[in-house]
Design a protein around this motif. Sequence first.
Motif: not given
Length: 183
Positions: A46-50, A58-61, A176-181
């Motif tokens: 997971t990457l963010g920003g510039r 973002l994905c650490d629960d 947080e962002i959780v990808l569903q699938g």
Amino acid sequence: LVLTIAGHAQATSPKTLPVLQAKVTHPVLQDFMGGCSLRCAFFWETLGGRPAKPVPELCDDDAMTGWMAPQDWRNSTITFRLPKSLPPECRDTPFYGLSVANGMIGTLKDFHTHARVKRMTLSVNGKPVALLRLADTWKWQDFHFETIPLNQGDIIALSIGEIYPGKDPEPPVITEIVLQGGH
């Protein structure tokens, strides 16, 4: 631009993207973080920003951590890079939604101090898929869409387009962002 979702080609442009409204659900509570998600199939970077930097928060629960966009947040992007090598059983892994804990969730004061995301564009491998409209709430927000098959090296991106301003001139935060699938 031609967009393919679940094997169906559709002509689209950023102005004609499907607009998905958040389904607001339950409060973001530490005791209920984690659970089943696309991580059941594989992990990703997971990457963010510039410039793009790792943003594991973002994905650490963890409901007490969050990613703060750069001060110049316009069109700032969060990127999920799938591994370049996946086992054969992970081919065409279904991706059909995401859940977002929008804002700095720690306390209500934190939530109102920092800006929150109002609108993001979801893209897969550089192709816009949908415009996501988030509510201004500290509760979980769910988005569901037609299944998109993911494969090794695929890139999911969320580009910030608009924010709810905070009380201070702070950039937006996402907890947080959780990808569903996955199944």
